[in-house]
Design a protein around this motif. Structure first.
Motif, PDB file in Angstrom:
ATOM      1  N   LEU A 170       0.782  -1.301  -0.102  1.00 26.16           N
ATOM      2  CA  LEU A 170      -0.029   0.153   0.004  1.00 26.16           C
ATOM      3  C   LEU A 170       0.902   1.463  -0.069  1.00 26.16           C
ATOM      4  O   LEU A 170       0.667   2.265  -0.732  1.00 26.16           O
ATOM      5  N   LEU A 171       1.809   1.129   0.717  1.00 31.84           N
ATOM      6  CA  LEU A 171       2.917   2.564   0.750  1.00 31.84           C
ATOM      7  C   LEU A 171       3.427   2.689  -0.386  1.00 31.84           C
ATOM      8  O   LEU A 171       3.726   3.790  -1.010  1.00 31.84           O
ATOM      9  N   GLU A 172       3.747   1.655  -1.189  1.00 30.41           N
ATOM     10  CA  GLU A 172       4.308   1.727  -2.621  1.00 30.41           C
ATOM     11  C   GLU A 172       3.105   2.170  -3.640  1.00 30.41           C
ATOM     12  O   GLU A 172       3.564   2.994  -4.679  1.00 30.41           O
ATOM     13  N   ALA A 173       1.956   1.628  -3.617  1.00 32.29           N
ATOM     14  CA  ALA A 173       0.841   1.791  -4.670  1.00 32.29           C
ATOM     15  C   ALA A 173       0.242   3.021  -4.412  1.00 32.29           C
ATOM     16  O   ALA A 173      -0.085   3.709  -5.626  1.00 32.29           O
ATOM     17  N   LEU A 174       0.095   3.672  -3.220  1.00 31.78           N
ATOM     18  CA  LEU A 174      -0.985   4.908  -3.206  1.00 31.78           C
ATOM     19  C   LEU A 174      -0.390   6.170  -3.768  1.00 31.78           C
ATOM     20  O   LEU A 174      -1.063   6.977  -4.373  1.00 31.78           O
ATOM     21  N   PRO A 175       1.017   6.552  -3.498  1.00 34.28           N
ATOM     22  CA  PRO A 175       1.531   7.745  -4.189  1.00 34.28           C
ATOM     23  C   PRO A 175       1.326   7.679  -5.592  1.00 34.28           C
ATOM     24  O   PRO A 175       0.938   8.651  -6.304  1.00 34.28           O
ATOM     25  N   SER A 176       1.722   6.377  -6.232  1.00 37.94           N
ATOM     26  CA  SER A 176       1.310   6.416  -7.983  1.00 37.94           C
ATOM     27  C   SER A 176      -0.007   6.540  -8.189  1.00 37.94           C
ATOM     28  O   SER A 176      -0.493   6.640  -9.326  1.00 37.94           O
ATOM     29  N   SER A 177      -0.999   6.041  -7.492  1.00 40.13           N
ATOM     30  CA  SER A 177      -2.379   6.015  -7.755  1.00 40.13           C
ATOM     31  C   SER A 177      -3.121   7.348  -7.482  1.00 40.13           C
ATOM     32  O   SER A 177      -4.411   7.629  -7.900  1.00 40.13           O
ATOM     33  N   GLY A 178      -2.473   8.102  -6.911  1.00 41.04           N
ATOM     34  CA  GLY A 178      -2.802   9.368  -6.614  1.00 41.04           C
ATOM     35  C   GLY A 178      -3.720   9.671  -5.436  1.00 41.04           C
ATOM     36  O   GLY A 178      -4.746  10.462  -5.086  1.00 41.04           O
ATOM     37  N   VAL A 179      -3.841   8.362  -4.654  1.00 40.84           N
ATOM     38  CA  VAL A 179      -4.631   8.551  -3.263  1.00 40.84           C
ATOM     39  C   VAL A 179      -3.835   8.944  -2.063  1.00 40.84           C
ATOM     40  O   VAL A 179      -2.858   8.356  -1.873  1.00 40.84           O
ATOM     41  N   PRO A 180      -4.245   9.996  -1.624  1.00 46.03           N
ATOM     42  CA  PRO A 180      -3.319  10.627  -0.509  1.00 46.03           C
ATOM     43  C   PRO A 180      -3.612  10.070   0.782  1.00 46.03           C
ATOM     44  O   PRO A 180      -2.646  10.235   1.522  1.00 46.03           O
ATOM     45  N   ARG A 181      -4.599   9.270   0.962  1.00 48.93           N
ATOM     46  CA  ARG A 181      -5.003   8.826   2.482  1.00 48.93           C
ATOM     47  C   ARG A 181      -5.187   7.447   2.794  1.00 48.93           C
ATOM     48  O   ARG A 181      -5.845   6.776   1.869  1.00 48.93           O
ATOM     49  N   LEU A 182      -4.508   6.988   3.719  1.00 56.12           N
ATOM     50  CA  LEU A 182      -4.598   5.316   3.824  1.00 56.12           C
ATOM     51  C   LEU A 182      -5.085   5.436   5.382  1.00 56.12           C
ATOM     52  O   LEU A 182      -4.288   5.847   6.396  1.00 56.12           O
ATOM     53  N   ILE A 183      -5.976   4.604   5.651  1.00 56.88           N
ATOM     54  CA  ILE A 183      -6.429   4.540   7.125  1.00 56.88           C
ATOM     55  C   ILE A 183      -6.561   2.946   7.191  1.00 56.88           C
ATOM     56  O   ILE A 183      -7.249   2.027   6.819  1.00 56.88           O
ATOM     57  N   PHE A 184      -5.621   2.383   7.996  1.00 56.84           N
ATOM     58  CA  PHE A 184      -5.084   1.102   8.438  1.00 56.84           C
ATOM     59  C   PHE A 184      -5.860   0.514   9.585  1.00 56.84           C
ATOM     60  O   PHE A 184      -5.573   1.033  10.673  1.00 56.84           O
ATOM     61  N   LEU A 185      -6.847  -0.448   9.630  1.00 59.21           N
ATOM     62  CA  LEU A 185      -7.411  -0.889  10.676  1.00 59.21           C
ATOM     63  C   LEU A 185      -6.435  -2.104  11.015  1.00 59.21           C
ATOM     64  O   LEU A 185      -6.533  -3.004  10.832  1.00 59.21           O
ATOM     65  N   GLY A 186      -5.816  -1.789  12.342  1.00 62.30           N
ATOM     66  CA  GLY A 186      -5.059  -2.684  12.919  1.00 62.30           C
ATOM     67  C   GLY A 186      -5.348  -3.107  14.074  1.00 62.30           C
ATOM     68  O   GLY A 186      -6.685  -3.393  14.391  1.00 62.30           O
ATOM     69  N   GLY A 187      -4.502  -3.666  14.937  1.00 66.15           N
ATOM     70  CA  GLY A 187      -4.851  -4.590  16.275  1.00 66.15           C
ATOM     71  C   GLY A 187      -4.676  -3.695  17.390  1.00 66.15           C
ATOM     72  O   GLY A 187      -3.935  -2.628  17.404  1.00 66.15           O
ATOM     73  N   GLY A 188      -5.188  -4.190  18.298  1.00 65.36           N
ATOM     74  CA  GLY A 188      -4.827  -3.632  19.980  1.00 65.36           C
ATOM     75  C   GLY A 188      -3.735  -4.154  20.488  1.00 65.36           C
ATOM     76  O   GLY A 188      -3.310  -4.195  21.595  1.00 65.36           O
ATOM     77  N   GLY A 189      -3.217  -5.366  20.014  1.00 67.17           N
ATOM     78  CA  GLY A 189      -2.295  -6.164  20.828  1.00 67.17           C
ATOM     79  C   GLY A 189      -0.822  -5.386  20.952  1.00 67.17           C
ATOM     80  O   GLY A 189       0.020  -5.556  21.948  1.00 67.17           O
ATOM     81  N   SER A 190      -0.672  -4.294  19.891  1.00 70.72           N
ATOM     82  CA  SER A 190       0.663  -3.566  20.262  1.00 70.72           C
ATOM     83  C   SER A 190       0.537  -2.403  21.192  1.00 70.72           C
ATOM     84  O   SER A 190       1.327  -1.844  21.448  1.00 70.72           O
ATOM     85  N   LEU A 191      -0.900  -2.186  21.571  1.00 73.38           N
ATOM     86  CA  LEU A 191      -0.912  -1.262  22.857  1.00 73.38           C
ATOM     87  C   LEU A 191      -0.273  -1.661  23.817  1.00 73.38           C
ATOM     88  O   LEU A 191       0.007  -2.874  24.166  1.00 73.38           O
ATOM     89  N   THR A 192       0.297  -0.779  24.808  1.00 73.30           N
ATOM     90  CA  THR A 192       0.971  -1.124  26.144  1.00 73.30           C
ATOM     91  C   THR A 192       0.286  -1.211  27.205  1.00 73.30           C
ATOM     92  O   THR A 192      -0.830  -0.208  27.231  1.00 73.30           O
ATOM     93  N   SER A 193       0.590  -2.156  27.897  1.00 78.93           N
ATOM     94  CA  SER A 193      -0.053  -2.365  29.316  1.00 78.93           C
ATOM     95  C   SER A 193       0.227  -1.392  30.191  1.00 78.93           C
ATOM     96  O   SER A 193       1.280  -0.793  30.164  1.00 78.93           O
ATOM     97  N   PRO A 194      -0.401  -1.669  31.648  1.00 81.85           N
ATOM     98  CA  PRO A 194       0.139  -0.878  32.639  1.00 81.85           C
ATOM     99  C   PRO A 194       1.689  -1.276  33.035  1.00 81.85           C
ATOM    100  O   PRO A 194       2.318  -0.331  33.667  1.00 81.85           O
TER     101      PRO A 194
END
Length: 489
Positions: A363-387
């Motif tokens: 996606l990072l490679e394709a979007l600039p050449s496609s002319g789409v400026p915006r990417l919203i990536f639905l990721g996970g919560g596992g990489s959030l930090t615990s207390p």
């Protein structure tokens, strides 16, 4: 006989945890909503003429705070700006407002920005009229008032000196070019309420708490920069408290804000209503409709991708729903062909063989050449930090069946963060555990942070409907650019 439209204004009370909040309301219930927050030493009556002008086309709602106007508060009410915001937040819930443009004036600034931080999803737009949120917007006179706080010798006496008729009148007339355009009813009514039993002590308490607002300026500025609400800035340049520099300062965090400065004083509506009212009307019409976006959703057949599609379509956006058979999310050329011509791409994918980070790289490679400026990536919560400071995915208790996907999602976030400026990416994390089935409530909070958003019980939780709503909010408002944000109650 020619047709003349006249606003029908209702005057009501609603109970908010023992406070009888008085408010004025006019306009069609299906019209764009403007929530008007008044200043000191006035109340909702300061908007009477604006109601007459705009109250047939727009739904206008203006409450009185505790300690002001007709609102009745218990004798033991604690007069701080936090408590005023509590009451207005309760008021908004009590009358069922879930979306509105917010008009902030004077005290309405600190009350309204507290409300906006608590309920960002409800703010369709921001109209700021001589409501300061920047250090340069404080005159020497205002800084002297900010210095009054509990325990400062003589502070209460200095506040009481401004609660008298000559000062109340001066707040309306000073700085105007033609005082004859300002009705004496304004300061007469304001002083009537100031002279009611207990009201001056309430104003003293609020004045001694004003320093708490200045302390929050950096937080409010971050909120503005992150959420980027559409904004109309209106200012009387001859304001003795909040000079013109305070108007232009908003452009630092809201570069697209529309700024209009008028040759008048603090209560700019009094003298400049014929110029200001059309600006407000045009802003409400533009803001409420909002732009129709063309959104490509990759992973539209999945739980979260499907929810994003439904939310976007419900808001009137044009959606291209892309499933696995429609596009190979690991092939930049295939992505470019599928998404060209869209305003933004929303992606929700998972799978084996490190599909998620491979998709992020493509996606990072394709979007600039496609002319789409915006990417919203639905990721996970596992990489959030615990207390403890560890990522949830690294904790022994993290469910084994989800660990591979969570690690892949964390790797995708690392790739996005390492990318350059060619793509305006946003990574959206749900709560690490409690992303639960359910419809949109509109009560969620979205924060740019690497730890979960917690509720009053210390739990991080949100429904799929609210998560999807936060995703489309970010697409509409272009917020959280090159940031990870997370959602919770």
């Amino acid at each position: 006989m020619s047709s003349i439209e006249v606003a029908q204004i209702a005057h009501r009370f609603v109970d908010v945890n023992g406070v009888q909040v008085f408010y004025r309301e006019a306009g069609p219930r299906n019209a764009p909503v403007l929530l008007l927050l008044h200043g000191f030493p006035s109340a909702s009556h300061q908007f009477r003429r604006l109601f007459d002008v705009l109250g047939t086309r727009y739904r206008l709602i203006a409450p009185d705070y505790p300690g002001f106007g007709h609102t009745r508060a218990p004798a033991d009410f604690d007069y701080t700006f936090d408590r005023l915001a509590d009451v207005i937040e309760g008021f908004v819930r009590a009358i069922g407002l879930d979306r509105y443009a917010l008009y902030t004036f004077d005290f309405g600034g600190p009350v309204g920005l507290r409300l906006a931080q608590r309920r960002p999803e409800a703010v369709a737009g921001l109209i700021v009229q001589n409501a300061n949120a920047y250090a340069e917007g404080l005159s020497d006179l205002a800084q002297g008032m900010v210095a009054n706080r509990p325990g400062v010798d003589g502070a209460e006496d200095r506040v009481r000196e401004i609660l008298v008729l000559p000062v109340t009148r001066g707040q309306y007339e000073d700085g105007t070019t033609d005082p004859a355009l300002v009705s004496p009813d304004n300061w007469t009514l304001d002083q009537h309420f100031l002279d009611q039993p207990g009201r001056k002590q309430a104003q003293v308490s609020l004045a001694l708490d004003y320093h708490s607002n200045v302390a929050l300026y950096p937080r409010w500025q971050r909120w503005l920069a992150e959420h980027r609400p559409p904004a109309l800035i209106l200012w009387g340049r001859n304001d003795a408290f909040f000079p013109e520099a305070g108007a232009h300062a908003y452009r630092r965090d809201l570069p697209d804000a529309e700024v209009h400065v008028f040759d008048t004083g603090h209560f700019a509506l009094e003298e400049r209503l014929p110029e200001i009212a059309p600006l407000i009307g045009d802003f409400l019409t533009r803001t409420w409709k909002g732009p129709c976006l063309k959104l490509a959703v990759i992973g539209a057949s999945g739980n979260l991708g499907g929810a994003a599609v439904r939310e976007a379509e419900a808001r009137g956006h044009r959606v291209t729903a892309l499933r696995r058979a429609d596009v190979d999310v690991t092939d930049p050329a295939a992505i470019e062909r599928a998404v060209a011509g869209h305003d933004a791409v929303i992606v929700s994918v998972k799978g084996p063989d490190r599909l998620v980070p491979r998709a992020a790289r493509a996606l990072l490679e394709a979007l600039p050449s496609s002319g789409v400026p915006r990417l919203i990536f639905l990721g996970g919560g596992g990489s959030l930090t615990s207390p403890s400071g560890q990522r949830f995915v690294d904790l022994p208790a993290f469910p084994a069946q989800y660990r591979e996907t969570a690690l892949d999602q964390a790797a995708a976030l690392d790739l996005l963060r390492a990318a350059g400026a060619a793509v305006e990416w946003t990574y959206v994390s749900p709560p690490p555990v409690h992303l639960v089935p359910g419809d949109k409530t509109g009560e969620y909070r979205a924060e740019a942070q690497d730890s979960p958003v917690l509720d009053a019980t210390g739990e991080s939780r949100v429904t799929v409907g609210d998560y999807a709503s936060a995703v489309i909010d970010a697409a509409e408002r272009r917020t959280f650019v090159r940031q990870r944000f997370t959602v919770g109650y």
